[in-house]
Design an enzyme around this catalytic site. Sequence first.
Site, PDB file in Angstrom:
ATOM      1  N   PRO A 110       0.808  -1.231   0.000  1.00  0.00           N
ATOM      2  CA  PRO A 110       0.000   0.000   0.000  1.00  0.00           C
ATOM      3  C   PRO A 110       0.837   1.276   0.000  1.00  0.00           C
ATOM      4  O   PRO A 110       1.852   1.376   0.697  1.00  0.00           O
ATOM      5  CB  PRO A 110      -0.820  -0.129   1.293  1.00  0.00           C
ATOM      6  CG  PRO A 110      -0.954  -1.604   1.487  1.00  0.00           C
ATOM      7  CD  PRO A 110       0.357  -2.180   1.029  1.00  0.00           C
ATOM      8  N   CYS A 111       0.379   2.242  -0.785  1.00  0.00           N
ATOM      9  CA  CYS A 111       1.159   3.471  -0.989  1.00  0.00           C
ATOM     10  C   CYS A 111       0.585   4.678  -0.244  1.00  0.00           C
ATOM     11  O   CYS A 111       1.176   5.754  -0.284  1.00  0.00           O
ATOM     12  CB  CYS A 111       1.213   3.802  -2.477  1.00  0.00           C
ATOM     13  SG  CYS A 111      -0.399   4.267  -3.179  1.00  0.00           S
ATOM     14  N   GLN A 112      -0.547   4.516   0.458  1.00  0.00           N
ATOM     15  CA  GLN A 112      -1.231   5.686   1.002  1.00  0.00           C
ATOM     16  C   GLN A 112      -0.374   6.527   1.941  1.00  0.00           C
ATOM     17  O   GLN A 112      -0.467   7.762   1.958  1.00  0.00           O
ATOM     18  CB  GLN A 112      -2.512   5.258   1.740  1.00  0.00           C
ATOM     19  CG  GLN A 112      -3.604   4.737   0.831  1.00  0.00           C
ATOM     20  CD  GLN A 112      -3.532   3.233   0.659  1.00  0.00           C
ATOM     21  OE1 GLN A 112      -2.481   2.639   0.788  1.00  0.00           O
ATOM     22  NE2 GLN A 112      -4.679   2.623   0.385  1.00  0.00           N
TER      23      GLN A 112
END
Length: 233
Positions: A73-75
Amino acid sequence: MNHVGLFEGSGIPSLCAQRAGMTTVAIAENDPWCCYALERLYPGAKLFRDVHDVSADALRDFLPIHCLSGGFPCQDLSTAGRGAGIEGSRSGLWREMFRIIRQTRPTWIVIENVPALKMRGSDRVIAPLESIGYTVWPLVVGAWSVGAPHKRDRVWIVAHRPREQRQERTERDGVGQCGELGDTRLHGVAERTRGPRRGEERQQSSGEIVGSNGTELANAERAEPRARARQVA
């Protein structure tokens, strides 16, 4: 050749693996709609709905793993977020990906994430991989590098575990075995995209990636000025 996809999304990594001659044997994804699609696209693959459930024991029937891919995940990394970085609650799932890598020791690893990873945690990805014996090539390659009409840069981290180190681990503890990569296409990709090892000479012009044996990518760069791929600084 066996492929495992973590944080698989809609299944594009497994599609790429399939076109490279690999078989996806296991997938980890928690989005319900993606899982619905993945079950139909790859009915022969074992589906994990929680990456925490993936382990060497759970993958024992699928060893050796020749390629493991994942875009964790890149959030917490994205410039559109709050900038918590790789220790954030979502991007921190990199730790689970590394745990799985450490346990199963795939021959090749392909990691994808947003460009902000360069400032918010690339060292926390590269250093652990190198510490367990992988040679790592970080790259920035955008959609425009392959002819798309939009930029969409992405960080790609490609890692390979040398044969002698795979054999050493196999002889030592008998787990995380990795077979030989019979298809040479992945080796060819690495040769065309990696930087030189220490002691090797190369000539590099601005905006080109030049492999240790000269490269097709460099020729592509000159043919299409908009398409450029930059190594992570």
